[in-house]
Write an enzyme that holds these catalytic residues in place. Structure first.
Site, PDB file in Angstrom:
ATOM      1  N   LYS A  22       0.786  -1.208   0.051  1.00  0.00           N
ATOM      2  CA  LYS A  22      -0.104   0.106   0.044  1.00  0.00           C
ATOM      3  C   LYS A  22       0.926   0.999  -0.063  1.00  0.00           C
ATOM      4  O   LYS A  22       0.664   2.190  -0.907  1.00  0.00           O
ATOM      5  CB  LYS A  22      -1.048   0.075   1.147  1.00  0.00           C
ATOM      6  CG  LYS A  22      -1.444   1.365   1.547  1.00  0.00           C
ATOM      7  CD  LYS A  22      -2.339   1.354   2.641  1.00  0.00           C
ATOM      8  CE  LYS A  22      -1.589   1.657   3.989  1.00  0.00           C
ATOM      9  NZ  LYS A  22      -1.411   2.845   4.397  1.00  0.00           N
ATOM     10  N   ASN A  23       2.114   1.120   0.938  1.00  0.00           N
ATOM     11  CA  ASN A  23       2.837   2.544   1.161  1.00  0.00           C
ATOM     12  C   ASN A  23       3.599   2.852   0.080  1.00  0.00           C
ATOM     13  O   ASN A  23       4.419   3.647  -0.069  1.00  0.00           O
ATOM     14  CB  ASN A  23       3.347   2.557   2.233  1.00  0.00           C
ATOM     15  CG  ASN A  23       2.254   2.681   3.565  1.00  0.00           C
ATOM     16  OD1 ASN A  23       1.222   3.048   3.233  1.00  0.00           O
ATOM     17  ND2 ASN A  23       2.607   2.450   4.685  1.00  0.00           N
ATOM     18  N   ARG A  93      -4.665  10.787   4.573  1.00  0.00           N
ATOM     19  CA  ARG A  93      -3.680  11.975   4.454  1.00  0.00           C
ATOM     20  C   ARG A  93      -2.743  11.852   3.336  1.00  0.00           C
ATOM     21  O   ARG A  93      -2.001  12.619   2.930  1.00  0.00           O
ATOM     22  CB  ARG A  93      -2.942  12.055   5.910  1.00  0.00           C
ATOM     23  CG  ARG A  93      -2.559  10.734   6.447  1.00  0.00           C
ATOM     24  CD  ARG A  93      -2.137  11.108   7.804  1.00  0.00           C
ATOM     25  NE  ARG A  93      -1.119  12.142   8.019  1.00  0.00           N
ATOM     26  CZ  ARG A  93      -1.575  13.244   8.646  1.00  0.00           C
ATOM     27  NH1 ARG A  93      -2.739  13.306   9.124  1.00  0.00           N
ATOM     28  NH2 ARG A  93      -0.738  14.011   8.561  1.00  0.00           N
ATOM     29  N   CYS A 117      -4.284  12.619  13.325  1.00  0.00           N
ATOM     30  CA  CYS A 117      -5.122  11.296  13.106  1.00  0.00           C
ATOM     31  C   CYS A 117      -5.094  10.688  14.417  1.00  0.00           C
ATOM     32  O   CYS A 117      -4.337  11.147  15.316  1.00  0.00           O
ATOM     33  CB  CYS A 117      -4.629  10.633  11.942  1.00  0.00           C
ATOM     34  SG  CYS A 117      -3.462   9.394  12.252  1.00  0.00           S
ATOM     35  N   ARG A 122       0.692  14.510  13.233  1.00  0.00           N
ATOM     36  CA  ARG A 122       1.236  14.257  11.841  1.00  0.00           C
ATOM     37  C   ARG A 122       1.174  15.555  11.020  1.00  0.00           C
ATOM     38  O   ARG A 122       0.778  15.471   9.977  1.00  0.00           O
ATOM     39  CB  ARG A 122       0.453  13.074  11.397  1.00  0.00           C
ATOM     40  CG  ARG A 122       0.445  11.785  12.093  1.00  0.00           C
ATOM     41  CD  ARG A 122       0.058  10.780  11.322  1.00  0.00           C
ATOM     42  NE  ARG A 122       0.636  10.181  10.274  1.00  0.00           N
ATOM     43  CZ  ARG A 122       0.368   9.254   9.653  1.00  0.00           C
ATOM     44  NH1 ARG A 122      -0.809   8.547   9.786  1.00  0.00           N
ATOM     45  NH2 ARG A 122       0.930   8.822   8.528  1.00  0.00           N
ATOM     46  N   PRO A 123       1.904  16.688  11.485  1.00  0.00           N
ATOM     47  CA  PRO A 123       2.033  17.748  10.604  1.00  0.00           C
ATOM     48  C   PRO A 123       2.712  17.498   9.132  1.00  0.00           C
ATOM     49  O   PRO A 123       3.349  16.343   8.955  1.00  0.00           O
ATOM     50  CB  PRO A 123       2.908  18.709  11.474  1.00  0.00           C
ATOM     51  CG  PRO A 123       3.989  17.818  12.390  1.00  0.00           C
ATOM     52  CD  PRO A 123       3.037  16.714  12.438  1.00  0.00           C
ATOM     53  N   ILE A 124       2.549  18.224   8.085  1.00  0.00           N
ATOM     54  CA  ILE A 124       3.176  18.261   7.025  1.00  0.00           C
ATOM     55  C   ILE A 124       4.335  19.358   6.938  1.00  0.00           C
ATOM     56  O   ILE A 124       4.662  19.630   5.292  1.00  0.00           O
ATOM     57  CB  ILE A 124       2.637  17.912   5.948  1.00  0.00           C
ATOM     58  CG1 ILE A 124       1.569  19.104   5.673  1.00  0.00           C
ATOM     59  CG2 ILE A 124       1.575  16.514   5.813  1.00  0.00           C
ATOM     60  CD1 ILE A 124       0.874  19.092   4.206  1.00  0.00           C
ATOM     61  N   ASP A 125       4.716  20.097   7.966  1.00  0.00           N
ATOM     62  CA  ASP A 125       5.441  21.173   7.893  1.00  0.00           C
ATOM     63  C   ASP A 125       6.748  20.768   7.107  1.00  0.00           C
ATOM     64  O   ASP A 125       7.237  21.750   6.315  1.00  0.00           O
ATOM     65  CB  ASP A 125       5.818  21.567   9.252  1.00  0.00           C
ATOM     66  CG  ASP A 125       6.325  20.576   9.978  1.00  0.00           C
ATOM     67  OD1 ASP A 125       7.441  20.924  10.734  1.00  0.00           O
ATOM     68  OD2 ASP A 125       6.112  19.433  10.022  1.00  0.00           O
ATOM     69  N   LEU A 126       7.558  19.722   7.244  1.00  0.00           N
ATOM     70  CA  LEU A 126       8.634  19.658   6.452  1.00  0.00           C
ATOM     71  C   LEU A 126       8.629  19.429   5.086  1.00  0.00           C
ATOM     72  O   LEU A 126       9.502  19.800   4.331  1.00  0.00           O
ATOM     73  CB  LEU A 126       9.395  18.207   7.153  1.00  0.00           C
ATOM     74  CG  LEU A 126       9.620  18.211   8.549  1.00  0.00           C
ATOM     75  CD1 LEU A 126      10.062  16.939   9.090  1.00  0.00           C
ATOM     76  CD2 LEU A 126      10.494  19.265   9.284  1.00  0.00           C
ATOM     77  N   ASP A 309       4.862   0.627  11.929  1.00  0.00           N
ATOM     78  CA  ASP A 309       3.821  -0.217  11.550  1.00  0.00           C
ATOM     79  C   ASP A 309       3.630  -1.619  12.027  1.00  0.00           C
ATOM     80  O   ASP A 309       2.746  -2.192  11.644  1.00  0.00           O
ATOM     81  CB  ASP A 309       3.789  -0.090  10.030  1.00  0.00           C
ATOM     82  CG  ASP A 309       3.516   1.531   9.582  1.00  0.00           C
ATOM     83  OD1 ASP A 309       3.537   1.678   8.381  1.00  0.00           O
ATOM     84  OD2 ASP A 309       3.253   2.210  10.484  1.00  0.00           O
ATOM     85  N   ILE A 331       8.266   7.077  17.038  1.00  0.00           N
ATOM     86  CA  ILE A 331       7.756   7.830  15.625  1.00  0.00           C
ATOM     87  C   ILE A 331       6.564   8.670  15.792  1.00  0.00           C
ATOM     88  O   ILE A 331       6.295   9.947  15.464  1.00  0.00           O
ATOM     89  CB  ILE A 331       7.535   6.898  14.430  1.00  0.00           C
ATOM     90  CG1 ILE A 331       8.607   5.791  14.393  1.00  0.00           C
ATOM     91  CG2 ILE A 331       7.114   7.351  13.114  1.00  0.00           C
ATOM     92  CD1 ILE A 331      10.015   6.625  13.786  1.00  0.00           C
ATOM     93  N   ARG A 401      -8.634  -0.394   4.906  1.00  0.00           N
ATOM     94  CA  ARG A 401      -7.678   0.495   4.171  1.00  0.00           C
ATOM     95  C   ARG A 401      -6.404  -0.146   3.815  1.00  0.00           C
ATOM     96  O   ARG A 401      -5.960   0.447   2.966  1.00  0.00           O
ATOM     97  CB  ARG A 401      -7.445   1.709   5.245  1.00  0.00           C
ATOM     98  CG  ARG A 401      -8.719   2.314   5.867  1.00  0.00           C
ATOM     99  CD  ARG A 401      -8.463   3.642   6.494  1.00  0.00           C
ATOM    100  NE  ARG A 401      -7.230   4.396   5.475  1.00  0.00           N
ATOM    101  CZ  ARG A 401      -6.804   5.517   6.182  1.00  0.00           C
ATOM    102  NH1 ARG A 401      -7.081   5.893   7.390  1.00  0.00           N
ATOM    103  NH2 ARG A 401      -6.055   6.079   5.350  1.00  0.00           N
TER     104      ARG A 401
END
Ligand code: EPZ
Length: 434
Positions: A22-23, A93, A117, A122-126, A309, A331, A401
């Site tokens: 999936k990933n 996301r 979540c 889980r920011p996406i600032d990077l 995971d 993590i 999912r």
């Protein structure tokens, strides 16, 4: 919402085929946005998140044909919308993976900023800071990230991530593939999915070196073309079935997997008393060792260390191991939701900050449970498979999912599990050949 009803205590036996990752499929589908030509992807898992990603591509104006269930032919020729709407991003996301390709190819992108979540903020600032370093203007407008490449094309630069980020590395790699000049990503994520995406991009004509290491170099090109690519197998699905064999006292032959993507997991399971034999480069034979399971500490870290995971599944296993184990989650800040549910079954787990202390072996009793996220729901299925009596797991849409036909797969191995359907729209029906 659908539920799983599981009667535990049966050892799982037989052969199981692992599906595509999936990933890896998620970023590979997004990569098709980088070219007007057709990208053909094989071994795409039939799971809810990929159905959502496909819908996103179609909403953007791409066509996605599936001559076979797990083959996607994506042609992003007619893309005329550059927006991933809130309705989609809130369900998945990973939709943020459209940001890099849209920005790189069309010089503009609008993606709803993902909220938090179950497992963390889980920011996406990077991601966003990296796009700014590639010359983009990035604004936040009413919950949307609006990014524009003022000169129409991004410009290569050195991106030194302060923290290892998987989708951040993937987003920047895709954007840099069409940027002007060289980009160097330092402290890059080294997950096998990064390597798989880079292989696809290089087949499309990109010039990427060093994927799979902590330093990736990308020489941008003017344009990318079509390609054909087979997605790697899912190492987390593999790990989940390895634990299923050990926790039920059964024996599984796990096929179409890639043992070298799981070295840390295999080492940890062996330390815990699980027998793992590599029958051939894509097949593992897994069973519990003669002297039972023993407690072992584990700390989750970026690849190639022990993956977050697999943390929940490993916790379920440790409830059946003799002794005390410490599980440290480094993590995500809130990834112990499954512990409370296992405690309801009789497990002895104590949480303090990012450390869970598990004492075993404890007898688990079936109980009604609530799944909170994808891997937590997988761990509850594993706990239920070794518990005494019936377990009813609610909100299993989480597991749909990321696990393909999990009920059918487990039943084929002798598990007593059934899906209790409650409504159509939330369920990914077991696929029929198209
Ligand atoms: C990917 O998520 C996976 N998802 C996750 O798998 C996996 O748990 C995670 O990597 C870690 O291995 C996909 O590939 C689609 P990160 P991602 O960016 O990329 C922080 C599953 O079960 N961070 O590597 O979103 C972040 O909060 C899913 O299949 C920032 O602070 O994870 C986290 O603490 C769950 N700012 C850490 O870095 C950023 O801009 C690592 O996150 C980005 C990340």
């Amino acid at each position: 919402m659908d539920k799983f009803l599981i009667r535990g205590g049966l050892p799982l036996k037989g052969k199981i085929e692992i599906g595509g990752a999936k990933n890896s499929a998620l970023p590979c589908l997004a990569a098709a946005l980088l070219t007007p030509e057709t990208v053909t992807l094989h071994n795409v898992p039939y799971v809810k998140d990929l159905i959502t990603q496909r819908r996103l591509l179609e909403d953007l104006g791409a066509t996605v044909l599936t001559p076979e269930l797990r083959t996607h032919k994506i042609t992003a020729k007619g893309v005329d919308v550059y927006e991933a709407p809130y309705e989609l991003v809130k369900t998945m996301r990973a939709s943020v993976l459209a940001l890099g390709p849209l920005l790189a190819r069309f010089g503009q992108a609008k993606v709803s900023l993902p909220g938090g979540c179950a497992i963390g903020t889980r920011p996406i600032d990077l991601h966003l800071r990296a796009f700014e370093q590639l010359g983009a203007e990035v604004l936040l407008e009413r919950g949307d990230v609006v990014a524009r490449a003022p000169k129409g094309r991004l410009k290569g630069n050195v991106i030194d991530f302060e923290k290892v980020t998987v989708t951040g590395t993937e987003n920047v790699m895709m954007a840099a593939a069409l940027a002007d000049g060289r980009t160097v990503i330092k402290n890059a994520a080294m997950e096998p999915e990064i390597d798989d995406l880079a292989n696809l991009l290089n087949k499309m004509g990109a010039r990427i070196r060093g994927a799979g290491t902590d330093t990736i170099e990308i020489d941008g090109v003017e344009a990318l073309g079509g390609a054909e690519h087979t997605i790697i197998s899912d190492r987390i699905e593999t790990g989940t079935f390895m634990v299923a064999a050990a926790i039920t006292g059964g024996e599984l032959e796990i096929k179409s997997c890639v043992p070298e993507h799981l070295t840390a997991v295999i080492a940890k399971l062996r330390d815990s008393g699980v027998v793992v034999e590599e029958i051939n480069p894509s097949t593992l034979l897994v069973r519990q060792g003669g002297s039972g399971l023993r407690a072992c500490n584990v700390t989750t870290e970026p690849h190639p260390q022990f993956p977050t995971d697999m943390q929940a599944q490993y916790m379920a296993l440790m409830t059946q191991a003799d002794g005390e184990s410490k599980i440290v989650e480094t993590i995500f800040e809130n990834r112990f939701m499954h512990a409370a549910e296992m405690i309801r079954m009789g497990a002895d787990i104590h949480i303090s900050g990012n450390t869970a202390t598990v004492r075993g072996k404890t007898k688990l009793m079936g109980a009604p449970l609530l799944a909170s996220d994808l891997r937590a729901s997988a761990s509850l299925v594993l706990a239920a498979l070794c518990a005494e009596g019936e377990t009813l797991i609610d909100r299993v849409y989480h597991i749909d999912r990321g696990y393909e036909t999990i009920v059918r797969k487990l039943r084929s191995l002798g598990a007593d599990i059934e899906r209790i359907k409650t409504s159509v729209e939330e369920t990914v029906a077991e696929p029929v050949a198209v």
